[in-house]
Design an enzyme around this catalytic site. Structure first.
Site: not given
Ligand code: XUL
Ligand code: CO
Length: 437
Positions: A99, A102
């Site tokens: 993300h 991150d």
């Molecule tokens: C949340 C989840 C996230 C997604 C990306 O449960 O799985 O980490 O993979 O936003």
């Protein structure tokens, strides 16, 4: 500078090995079912859990203290880049994903956040160039910051919608800059708490509008990644709009968006929705929408999104069965969206956890290949449905039957003969396939 001094490079040593720092089943160049294991599995590290997660839970503070944690925000972000590339090298993994939040600290303004991102993206790009590592996917975090309290694409506040759109725009630019194979949409806050104060129709329309804008902008800048939606039924919202594969597919169909998206199916999200992982994968596959996997497993005794590293051979076997039947994951891959347990707080645990997950999927791949090559399930299924290949069944399948013609048939077809589904016998053969590899 090494971040993980105690950890050696991890290589395949075979089933007999007792070395905790070795793969027992994952042999990247070994051919299984026509391709190397590496090509089938396309493993990825999840930045957030592995390099940002600190083992907190709703009752407890951080326990996993990493060497970079004492640094200032931007230096910490840079140290994490070094750590992730060292970990990918040591684990022999080709891909990572993140993300925006991150990789770089959020600034006081959108412009400042984008500037921080630019610094780290430039660094990631250099590291990718010299190491040959690749970005499986990127995404943006539209759920942690308090501004998303009412949602992002489904917020009641148009200013927040605009901010979310701007954040996605930057996310697409970052994905293009780093050559991401995929771009993920997980709608953490896209849902609702109560219908009493919710305009569900407007929220769903707006979510579709936001996705359409993303499709258009990717096209405009020439970012050709596969777009993925990741279904999840609850957490953090009580009701999430992308509940499961079926709900997400019908949403995309309603808004005429299916051609632009595939699904990123996560094992623990499937079980939270009351489904098996393989059910979610099968449904995505049958609709031509199986794109990628977030690999983890839940704990049936806890019932929330525990994101454990996958160690269950039955699940990975049946998951890889769907992947092989799908002809592979294409540009997708298997991302370890998984956290070490809170009590596994030492740096080395990050590596043991990945080795366990990687070997469990590698064995899953081998046993799934055996299931298909020996036609273990196909023969049962073919035999079970054979009545639809001849006589009245063939006519039904060809669309030649009517209620009247079937009534005429049923009136003279007495008694109906039924056969066993042989489930226990099939499960015993599944056991044999799993334990033979
Ligand atoms: C949340 C989840 C996230 C997604 C990306 O449960 O799985 O980490 O993979 O936003
Ligand atoms: Co996920």
């Amino acid at each position: 500078m090494s971040m993980f001094n105690n950890v050696p490079n991890i290589a395949y040593e075979g089933k007999q090995s007792k070395n905790p720092y070795a793969f027992k089943h994952y042999n990247p160049k070994e051919i299984v079912f026509g391709k190397t294991m590496e090509e089938h599995l396309r493993f990825s590290i999840a930045y957030w859990h592995t390099f940002v997660g600190a083992g907190t839970d709703p009752f407890g503070a951080a326990v996993a203290i990493r060497s970079w944690d004492s640094l200032s925000p931007l230096d910490k972000a840079k140290a994490r880049v070094e750590a992730i590339f060292e970990a990918m090298e040591k684990l022999n993994l080709q891909f990572y994903c993140f993300h925006d939040a991150d990789i770089a600290p959020e600034g006081a303004t959108l412009a400042e956040t984008n500037k921080n991102l630019d610094v780290i993206v430039a660094m990631l790009k250099d590291y990718m160039k010299s190491s040959g590592k690749r970005l499986l996917w990127n995404t943006v975090n539209l759920f942690t910051n308090p501004r998303y309290v009412h949602g992002a694409g489904t917020t009641c506040n148009a200013d927040v919608f605009a901010y979310s759109a701007a954040t996605i725009k930057k996310g697409l630019e970052v994905g293009k800059e780093l050559g991401a194979d995929n771009y993920v949409f997980w709608g953490g806050r896209e849902g609702y708490e109560s219908l009493l104060n919710t305009d569900m129709g407007l929220e769903l329309d707006n979510l579709a509008r936001l996705l359409r804008m993303a499709v258009d902008y990717a096209k405009e800048i020439g970012f050709d990644a596969q777009f993925l939606i990741e279904p999840k039924p609850k957490e953090p919202m009580k009701q999430q709009y992308d509940f499961d594969s079926a709900t997400t597919i019908s949403f995309l169909q309603k808004y005429d968006l299916t051609q632009y998206f595939k699904l990123n199916i996560e094992a623990n999200h499937a079980t939270l929705a009351g489904h098996t992982f393989e059910h979610e994968l099968r449904l995505a596959r049958l609709n031509g929408m199986l794109g990628s996997i977030d690999a983890n497993q839940g704990d049936l005794l806890l019932g929330w999104d525990t994101d454990e590293f996958p160690t269950d051979l039955y699940t990975t076997t049946l998951a890889m069965y769907e992947v092989l039947k799908n002809g592979g994951l294409g540009r997708g891959g298997i991302n370890f969206d998984a956290k070490v347990r809170r009590s596994s707080f030492e740096d080395e645990d990050l590596f043991f956890a990945h080795i366990a997950g990687i070997d469990t999927y590698a064995r899953g791949l081998k046993s799934a290949a055996k299931l298909i090559e020996d036609r273990i399930l196909d023969d049962y299924v073919d035999n079970r449905y054979r009545s639809f290949r001849e006589g009245v069944g063939a006519e039904i399948v060809l669309g030649k039957s009517t209620l009247k013609s079937l009534e005429a048939y049923a009136l003279q077809n007495n008694p109906i003969k039924l056969e066993s589904g042989r489930l226990e016998q099939i499960k015993a053969r599944l056991n044999e396939a799993i334990f033979s590899v």
